[in-house]
Write an enzyme that holds these catalytic residues in place. Structure first.
Site, PDB file in Angstrom:
ATOM      1  N   TYR A 100       2.729  16.652   0.228  1.00  0.00           N
ATOM      2  CA  TYR A 100       2.613  15.408   0.984  1.00  0.00           C
ATOM      3  C   TYR A 100       1.448  15.576   1.949  1.00  0.00           C
ATOM      4  CZ  TYR A 100       4.226  11.203   3.382  1.00  0.00           C
ATOM      5  OH  TYR A 100       4.295   9.953   3.938  1.00  0.00           O
ATOM      6  N   LYS A 172       5.774   9.986  -2.608  1.00  0.00           N
ATOM      7  CA  LYS A 172       6.943   9.411  -1.933  1.00  0.00           C
ATOM      8  C   LYS A 172       8.180   9.499  -2.822  1.00  0.00           C
ATOM      9  CE  LYS A 172       5.433   7.799   2.089  1.00  0.00           C
ATOM     10  NZ  LYS A 172       6.071   7.988   3.392  1.00  0.00           N
ATOM     11  N   GLU A 243       4.235   0.893   0.068  1.00  0.00           N
ATOM     12  CA  GLU A 243       3.611   2.037   0.740  1.00  0.00           C
ATOM     13  C   GLU A 243       2.101   1.853   0.878  1.00  0.00           C
ATOM     14  OE1 GLU A 243       3.445   5.586   2.746  1.00  0.00           O
ATOM     15  OE2 GLU A 243       5.263   4.585   2.006  1.00  0.00           O
ATOM     16  N   ASP A 244       1.607   2.084   2.088  1.00  0.00           N
ATOM     17  CA  ASP A 244       0.172   2.133   2.373  1.00  0.00           C
ATOM     18  C   ASP A 244      -0.583   0.868   1.972  1.00  0.00           C
ATOM     19  OD1 ASP A 244       0.323   4.527   3.637  1.00  0.00           O
ATOM     20  OD2 ASP A 244      -0.286   5.741   1.936  1.00  0.00           O
ATOM     21  N   ASP A 267       5.646   2.415   6.143  1.00  0.00           N
ATOM     22  CA  ASP A 267       4.640   2.434   7.213  1.00  0.00           C
ATOM     23  C   ASP A 267       5.092   1.569   8.385  1.00  0.00           C
ATOM     24  OD1 ASP A 267       2.614   3.871   5.562  1.00  0.00           O
ATOM     25  OD2 ASP A 267       2.801   2.057   4.368  1.00  0.00           O
ATOM     26  N   ASN A 418      -1.755  11.084  11.907  1.00  0.00           N
ATOM     27  CA  ASN A 418      -1.973  12.125  10.901  1.00  0.00           C
ATOM     28  C   ASN A 418      -3.357  11.966  10.302  1.00  0.00           C
ATOM     29  OD1 ASN A 418       0.561  13.567  10.678  1.00  0.00           O
ATOM     30  ND2 ASN A 418       1.451  11.672   9.898  1.00  0.00           N
TER      31      ASN A 418
END
Length: 571
Positions: A100, A172, A243-244, A267, A418
């Site tokens: 990840y 994920k 996701e994203d 998110d 991150n």
């Protein structure tokens, strides 16, 4: 799943050796080798799973860079699911950063150059007319519980990655299996390839995605809607995980579909939920309430807004504060400075309820564009909670941190960006600048800091993976028709209740990541119980049976005993 399961399998010879769900490699017993035509196809000796894990770990250590380790583990997953997941579980802290963030981000950025074989479902805008046919080719006849999809516009702090977004969807999905026990056969990773605005990809001769500028507007919405309606039509009891997605789409799509299907955006909701848990733990230490705090959120993108919403909703539901009053406890800052009325058209619609009135800031210094900086906000607001999700490395300067610490006994500081090079402040520095008073959590792992007594202060890792697998598993377990705010709050409260800091105020604000599987199980139980309590579950058992049903449903990385049966399982 029982601890010693028996499987009736219809595959033999090369077919079973090449199927990652059924392949045991050298762990096939002598009897199984005879039944499945494997004598002569394998070396003589039968290995235990322990021995296989040791061999695989030794092979992994021979890879000298994180990206080579990532590639090795990807190959192992394609060969043998049980061995892959067992290896990860045995070295969880060490290998999570490999499968990840941050290493997976590098793998995604180089996806077209590292490509070996397809993984998951690639739905491309150019092929939109045959989307249903493509969808059914991979899902028909499968009992799918989980779909993880991404359009890859905002990947792990590295932005638009086009078709490489399949990497985050598969990563994920892996975490869902690793930390919550969702059967990997019952999940599917999807990339929604609507093009890319990344010029490096568009000009890369090896790029394997659709070489086109990113589709936007009505065309984009129609493409996404077609996909969601296929999920609703063919997999009505599944969980759809977004996701994203980019900042202009993440919250908007979540709001559009969340009442129509069990939809979850990590998110927005996952980041918000784990942050809420950390703050709940921190206010437990300070013997105060969520509603007693003043919150400055630095970074008003999908993550920042999701965090703000979860904290606001927590204040409203736990402390019974009206939403409009709770909204006034938040000060959001983006690239234009404090979100205030005079920014006018620069304010996204989703931020409107958190806009500060201009008269509140009369006399406060601004830059040449009339923007109010983080430092000036901190000076005026005296926040008790400072959250960073901006990917602006070093934004929480010594001056900002020392200013915050004035008059605040235990400042709550959460630099969450991150990877670690983009974190707003090194937690060790924040600890030093507050004389060891700060309550800290970060988005990436950091070593302990020293408090004045000389004791190590464990920096909690505010990692979504402490909660989103459990949230998802709880929704799947209960067959919830939607993922409600109450379910997410129930998961966050259960996570917060497990915080070491509640027993020792100088301990971590969240459980150790090594305990993530057990933590996510508890989250899943709380989420499923809440779904049943709200009447949105679709199961014929009650909340007293949740824990038992969860254990039964969990997939475990163990081999079990195989019996050859030509009418047995093939997938």
């Amino acid at each position: 799943m029982p601890s010693n399961p028996i499987f009736r399998v219809a595959l033999r010879g090369e077919a079973i050796l090449h199927h990652p769900r059924w392949n045991k490699g050298t762990a096939f017993t002598a009897n199984e080798r005879k039944q499945f035509g494997l004598i002569g196809r394998l070396p003589y000796r039968v290995n235990t799973l322990d021995e296989q894990c040791q061999r695989a770990y030794d092979q992994l250590l021979s890879r000298d860079t994180p990206i080579r380790k990532n590639s090795f583990l990807q190959s192992l997953k394609e060969q043998n699911w049980v061995l892959f997941y067992q290896l990860l579980l045995r070295h969880l802290r060490e290998l999570m950063p490999i499968v990840y963030t941050p290493t997976e981000a590098d793998a995604i950025a180089n996806y077209s150059h590292l490509f070996r074989r397809s993984e998951g479902l690639y739905l491309t805008y150019e092929h939109r007319d045959v989307m249903e046919e493509c969808f059914l080719e991979q899902t028909k006849g499968r009992d799918i519980d989980l779909i993880v999809c991404s359009d890859a516009e905002a990947i792990l702090g590295i932005g638009d990655q086009g078709v490489g977004g399949i990497g985050i969807s598969t990563a994920k999905s892996v975490i869902y299996t690793l930390l919550a026990g969702i059967d990997p056969l019952k999940s599917i990773a999807v990339t929604l390839d609507v093009g890319t605005d990344n010029e490096d990809l568009l000009t890369d001769p090896l790029y394997v995605g659709w070489r086109n500028k990113r589709v936007r507007g009505d065309d984009y919405d129609q493409f996404i809607d077609k996909f969601v309606q296929l999920v609703r039509k063919h997999l009505p009891h599944s969980l759809l995980h977004f996701e994203d997605f980019g900042v202009t789409n993440a919250q908007r799509l979540l709001e559009l579909y969340r009442d129509k299907h069990a939809v979850f955006n990590d998110d927005v909701q996952g980041t918000g939920a784990v942050t809420l848990a950390a703050v709940m733990s921190a206010v437990g230490v300070t013997k105060s309430r969520l509603s007693d705090q003043r919150y400055v959120v630095y970074g008003a993108g999908s993550a920042g807004l999701g965090i703000t919403h979860q904290l606001r909703d927590g204040i409203a539901q736990i402390d019974e504060v009206p939403l409009d009053q709770a909204n006034r406890q938040f000060y959001l800052i983006d690239k234009h400075g404090l979100i205030k009325e005079s920014l006018a058209d620069l304010i996204r619609p989703s931020l409107r309820e958190f806009v500060r009135p201009d008269e509140e800031w009369e006399g406060v210094p601004t830059n040449n564009q009339g923007e109010i900086s983080l430092l000036e906000v901190v000076k005026k607001v005296r926040p008790t909670v400072l959250i960073g999700c901006s990917t602006h490395g070093g934004a929480f300067t010594e001056e900002v941190i020392r200013e915050m610490a004035k008059g605040v006994d235990r400042p709550i500081i959460l630099p969450l960006s991150n990877p670690s090079r983009l974190v707003e402040v090194d937690p060790a520095k924040a600890n030093d600048w507050t004389n060891g008073k700060a309550l800290l959590a970060t988005g990436s792992p950091f070593p302990p800091a020293k408090v004045p007594s000389g004791k190590d202060y464990i920096i909690a890792e505010c990692n979504n993976a402490l909660i989103y697998p459990g949230l998802g598993f709880g929704a799947v377990l209960s067959k919830a028709r939607t993922v409600s705010d109450g379910m997410i709050l129930a998961g966050a409260r259960r996570l917060a209740s497990l915080a070491p800091a509640l027993k020792d105020p100088d301990d971590a604000l969240l459980p150790d990541f090594a305990d993530a599987p057990d933590v996510n199980f508890e989250v899943a139980v709380a989420v499923a119980e809440q779904a049943i309590a709200e009447g949105i579950a679709n199961v014929d058992w009650d909340d007293q049976q949740v824990r038992e049903k969860a254990r039964e449903m969990q997939w475990l990385p163990i081999y079990g005993e195989y019996i050859y049966d030509e009418d047995g399982e093939k997938e």
